[in-house]
Design a protein around this motif. Structure first.
Motif, mmCIF file in Angstrom:
data_model
loop_
_atom_site.group_PDB
_atom_site.id
_atom_site.type_symbol
_atom_site.label_atom_id
_atom_site.label_comp_id
_atom_site.label_asym_id
_atom_site.label_seq_id
_atom_site.Cartn_x
_atom_site.Cartn_y
_atom_site.Cartn_z
ATOM 1 N N THR A 3 0.828 -1.187 0.000
ATOM 2 C CA THR A 3 0.000 0.000 0.000
ATOM 3 C C THR A 3 0.874 1.253 0.000
ATOM 4 O O THR A 3 2.007 1.231 0.468
ATOM 5 C CB THR A 3 -0.907 -0.003 1.241
ATOM 6 O OG1 THR A 3 -1.742 1.153 1.218
ATOM 7 C CG2 THR A 3 -0.091 -0.001 2.511
ATOM 8 N N ASP A 4 0.354 2.381 -0.525
ATOM 9 C CA ASP A 4 1.171 3.585 -0.559
ATOM 10 C C ASP A 4 1.179 4.247 0.814
ATOM 11 O O ASP A 4 0.421 3.899 1.720
ATOM 12 C CB ASP A 4 0.674 4.542 -1.643
ATOM 13 C CG ASP A 4 -0.773 4.955 -1.434
ATOM 14 O OD1 ASP A 4 -1.225 5.003 -0.271
ATOM 15 O OD2 ASP A 4 -1.455 5.223 -2.430
ATOM 16 N N CYS A 5 2.054 5.238 0.946
ATOM 17 C CA CYS A 5 2.263 5.836 2.255
ATOM 18 C C CYS A 5 1.073 6.675 2.706
ATOM 19 O O CYS A 5 0.838 6.801 3.907
ATOM 20 C CB CYS A 5 3.524 6.683 2.222
ATOM 21 S SG CYS A 5 3.503 7.943 0.935
ATOM 22 N N CYS A 6 0.311 7.236 1.772
ATOM 23 C CA CYS A 6 -0.868 8.012 2.161
ATOM 24 C C CYS A 6 -1.913 7.118 2.811
ATOM 25 O O CYS A 6 -2.558 7.501 3.792
ATOM 26 C CB CYS A 6 -1.439 8.719 0.940
ATOM 27 S SG CYS A 6 -0.374 10.017 0.279
ATOM 28 N N ALA A 7 -2.081 5.904 2.262
ATOM 29 C CA ALA A 7 -3.006 4.956 2.882
ATOM 30 C C ALA A 7 -2.508 4.539 4.261
ATOM 31 O O ALA A 7 -3.306 4.332 5.183
ATOM 32 C CB ALA A 7 -3.180 3.740 1.976
ATOM 33 N N THR A 8 -1.201 4.406 4.415
ATOM 34 C CA THR A 8 -0.642 4.074 5.726
ATOM 35 C C THR A 8 -0.877 5.200 6.711
ATOM 36 O O THR A 8 -1.222 4.958 7.881
ATOM 37 C CB THR A 8 0.862 3.793 5.599
ATOM 38 O OG1 THR A 8 1.064 2.752 4.643
ATOM 39 C CG2 THR A 8 1.449 3.369 6.927
ATOM 40 N N ALA A 9 -0.712 6.439 6.269
ATOM 41 C CA ALA A 9 -0.978 7.585 7.139
ATOM 42 C C ALA A 9 -2.446 7.638 7.531
ATOM 43 O O ALA A 9 -2.776 7.946 8.684
ATOM 44 C CB ALA A 9 -0.561 8.873 6.441
ATOM 45 N N ASP A 10 -3.337 7.348 6.591
ATOM 46 C CA ASP A 10 -4.767 7.330 6.903
ATOM 47 C C ASP A 10 -5.101 6.233 7.912
ATOM 48 O O ASP A 10 -5.979 6.404 8.759
ATOM 49 C CB ASP A 10 -5.581 7.126 5.626
ATOM 50 C CG ASP A 10 -5.472 8.309 4.672
ATOM 51 O OD1 ASP A 10 -5.137 9.422 5.152
ATOM 52 O OD2 ASP A 10 -5.700 8.122 3.469
ATOM 53 N N PHE A 11 -4.412 5.090 7.804
ATOM 54 C CA PHE A 11 -4.663 4.001 8.753
ATOM 55 C C PHE A 11 -4.296 4.432 10.167
ATOM 56 O O PHE A 11 -5.043 4.164 11.129
ATOM 57 C CB PHE A 11 -3.852 2.773 8.346
ATOM 58 C CG PHE A 11 -3.813 1.695 9.400
ATOM 59 C CD1 PHE A 11 -4.893 0.861 9.606
ATOM 60 C CD2 PHE A 11 -2.680 1.535 10.195
ATOM 61 C CE1 PHE A 11 -4.854 -0.132 10.575
ATOM 62 C CE2 PHE A 11 -2.635 0.546 11.160
ATOM 63 C CZ PHE A 11 -3.722 -0.285 11.358
ATOM 64 N N TYR A 12 -3.154 5.094 10.346
ATOM 65 C CA TYR A 12 -2.738 5.510 11.681
ATOM 66 C C TYR A 12 -3.594 6.650 12.226
ATOM 67 O O TYR A 12 -3.522 6.941 13.428
ATOM 68 C CB TYR A 12 -1.272 5.901 11.673
ATOM 69 C CG TYR A 12 -0.346 4.715 11.721
ATOM 70 C CD1 TYR A 12 -0.197 3.970 12.877
ATOM 71 C CD2 TYR A 12 0.377 4.323 10.593
ATOM 72 C CE1 TYR A 12 0.642 2.867 12.923
ATOM 73 C CE2 TYR A 12 1.226 3.221 10.632
ATOM 74 C CZ TYR A 12 1.340 2.502 11.801
ATOM 75 O OH TYR A 12 2.173 1.408 11.848
ATOM 76 N N ALA A 13 -4.401 7.270 11.383
ATOM 77 C CA ALA A 13 -5.320 8.312 11.851
ATOM 78 C C ALA A 13 -6.629 7.732 12.382
ATOM 79 O O ALA A 13 -7.439 8.460 12.950
ATOM 80 C CB ALA A 13 -5.607 9.297 10.722
ATOM 81 N N THR A 14 -6.838 6.419 12.196
ATOM 82 C CA THR A 14 -8.056 5.761 12.678
ATOM 83 C C THR A 14 -7.844 5.259 14.109
ATOM 84 O O THR A 14 -6.695 5.131 14.570
ATOM 85 C CB THR A 14 -8.413 4.576 11.767
ATOM 86 O OG1 THR A 14 -7.368 3.594 11.840
ATOM 87 C CG2 THR A 14 -8.574 5.045 10.323
ATOM 88 N N PRO A 15 -8.948 4.955 14.834
ATOM 89 C CA PRO A 15 -8.773 4.394 16.187
ATOM 90 C C PRO A 15 -7.975 3.095 16.199
ATOM 91 O O PRO A 15 -7.167 2.878 17.112
ATOM 92 C CB PRO A 15 -10.217 4.174 16.652
ATOM 93 C CG PRO A 15 -11.017 5.172 15.879
ATOM 94 C CD PRO A 15 -10.352 5.259 14.543
ATOM 95 N N ARG A 16 -8.171 2.234 15.205
ATOM 96 C CA ARG A 16 -7.415 0.990 15.173
ATOM 97 C C ARG A 16 -5.933 1.264 14.917
ATOM 98 O O ARG A 16 -5.057 0.633 15.520
ATOM 99 C CB ARG A 16 -7.977 0.056 14.112
ATOM 100 C CG ARG A 16 -7.263 -1.279 14.062
ATOM 101 C CD ARG A 16 -7.979 -2.306 13.211
ATOM 102 N NE ARG A 16 -8.227 -1.854 11.845
ATOM 103 C CZ ARG A 16 -8.567 -2.673 10.840
ATOM 104 N NH1 ARG A 16 -8.714 -3.967 11.078
ATOM 105 N NH2 ARG A 16 -8.795 -2.202 9.639
ATOM 106 N N GLY A 17 -5.636 2.204 14.017
ATOM 107 C CA GLY A 17 -4.244 2.555 13.763
ATOM 108 C C GLY A 17 -3.573 3.164 14.976
ATOM 109 O O GLY A 17 -2.399 2.883 15.258
ATOM 110 N N ALA A 18 -4.298 4.004 15.711
ATOM 111 C CA ALA A 18 -3.731 4.591 16.925
ATOM 112 C C ALA A 18 -3.457 3.523 17.972
ATOM 113 O O ALA A 18 -2.457 3.588 18.696
ATOM 114 C CB ALA A 18 -4.686 5.643 17.473
ATOM 115 N N MET A 19 -4.333 2.516 18.045
ATOM 116 C CA MET A 19 -4.115 1.420 18.980
ATOM 117 C C MET A 19 -2.879 0.613 18.597
ATOM 118 O O MET A 19 -2.065 0.248 19.459
ATOM 119 C CB MET A 19 -5.352 0.525 19.008
ATOM 120 C CG MET A 19 -5.242 -0.700 19.902
ATOM 121 S SD MET A 19 -4.587 -2.144 19.009
ATOM 122 C CE MET A 19 -5.821 -2.378 17.748
ATOM 123 N N VAL A 20 -2.706 0.330 17.290
ATOM 124 C CA VAL A 20 -1.541 -0.406 16.815
ATOM 125 C C VAL A 20 -0.260 0.370 17.140
ATOM 126 O O VAL A 20 0.726 -0.215 17.622
ATOM 127 C CB VAL A 20 -1.659 -0.676 15.306
ATOM 128 C CG1 VAL A 20 -0.337 -1.171 14.738
ATOM 129 C CG2 VAL A 20 -2.762 -1.684 15.028
#
Length: 261
Positions: A3-20
Motif C-alpha cells: 500500500t502507498d504511504c498516504c493509505a498508511t498515514a490514513d490508517f494511523y489516523a483511525t482508532p485501530r491505527g492509533a491502537m496499533v
C-alpha cells in the motif's frame, strides 16, 4: 507492491491505527528505552514510532522509499524527512547509531539491496530494529491494514535474510497478539488482549515479528574470482631422422673436397 504511504498515514489516523501504534511503541520502547544523544534513522513509515526519542536524540531522520510516494509526516519541528531510492540512501557511510525499519522490508522491491544500504550507513557498533508482518499472524491477511500488503516474513526468514546481508540477530520479540478487529470493545481492551495473549500464545502467532540485529563485521565478504596462475607446459619436440646424403651431393656441396679424375 504494498500500500502507498498516504493509505498508511490514513490508517494511523483511525482508532485501530492509533491502537496499533500505541502497542508497538510499547514493545519498541522496551528494546530501546533511551537513545539520548544518538543519531536515529527511521526507514519505511516510521514516523509514528520516532516520537519515542524525538526530543532526546541528536539527529532524527525519517526516510520513505520512493516507490511508495510521499506522505504527511507527523513530526514536529524542522522537516527531517525525505523520499529516497531504497537501494541508494543519500547518507555517508557509518553515520547512524540506530536504524528502525518498519513498513519497509515487506514492501521493498529488492530487500537485500535495501539491507546492504542499511549496513553501509549504520555504524559498526550500531543496531538495527526490523518490524515486519508475521507470516503466521492474522494481521498479514487483512488488506485494510498496511500489514496486509507486501511480503510477510517469519522470524526465521528474517534471520536468514539478515544473515545473508551481514547482520546478526541478537534479540527477537513480537507484537499485536490481539485480533485485527475494528470493534470498539476490542479496541478499548487492546492492552488486556495483548498482555493475556502474550502469556498464552507463542511469539510465532503474533501479528508482527520484531528482530534486533547488529552488524556482523567479521562476515565473509564475496570477492572477485582470482586469476588462475600461469602454468608452464613443456611440449615434447617431434624428432625426425635426418635424410641420408649421397656421395655425389656431398662432393657438390663441399667446394674444397677432393674431385675425381
Amino acid at each position: 507492491m504494498g500500500t502507498d504511504c498516504c493509505a498508511t498515514a490514513d490508517f494511523y489516523a483511525t482508532p485501530r491505527g492509533a491502537m496499533v501504534a500505541r502497542l508497538l511503541r510499547e514493545r519498541i520502547g522496551v528494546i530501546w528505552p533511551s537513545l539520548r544523544g544518538q543519531s536515529v534513522l527511521g526507514l519505511g513509515y516510521a514516523a509514528p514510532y520516532l516520537r519515542l526519542w524525538r526530543e532526546e536524540v541528536q539527529r532524527c531522520v525519517a526516510v520513505m522509499p520512493a516507490q511508495l510516494g510521499t506522505a504527511r509526516w507527523p513530526l514536529s519541528g524542522p522537516n527531517l524527512s525525505c523520499s529516497v531510492e531504497e537501494a541508494c540512501l543519500p547518507f555517508p557511510d557509518l553515520c547512524f547509531d540506530r536504524i528502525l525499519l518498519v513498513h519497509g522490508l515487506e514492501v521493498a522491491e529488492h530487500a537485500r539491496r535495501l539491507l546492504r544500504e542499511v549496513w553501509r550507513v549504520l555504524k559498526d557498533d550500531g543496531r538495527l530494529l526490523v518490524v515486519a508482518p508475521n507470516r503466521r499472524g492474522m494481521w498479514a491477511y487483512v488488506e485494510t491494514t498496511p500489514f496486509g500488503h507486501g511480503q510477510p516474513y517469519s522470524a526465521g526468514q528474517i534471520g536468514r535474510l539478515l544473515a545473508a546481508s551481514m547482520f546478526r540477530v541478537e534479540r527477537r520479540d513480537a507484537a499485536l497478539f490481539m485480533p485485527p478487529l475494528r470493534l470498539r470493545p476490542v479496541l478499548r481492551s487492546a492492552r488486556l488482549w495483548e498482555s493475556g495473549a502474550r502469556l498464552m500464545l507463542p511469539l510465532g502467532m503474533a501479528g508482527l515479528t520484531i528482530s534486533e540485529a547488529v552488524k556482523d563485521v567479521y562476515a565473509a565478504m564475496p570477492v572477485a574470482a582470482a586469476t588462475p596462475p600461469r602454468r608452464m607446459v613443456i611440449a615434447e619436440a617431434a624428432w625426425r631422422p635426418a635424410a641420408r646424403v649421397s656421395a655425389a651431393e656431398e662432393r657438390t656441396s663441399d667446394p674444397h673436397g677432393s674431385t675425381g679424375r
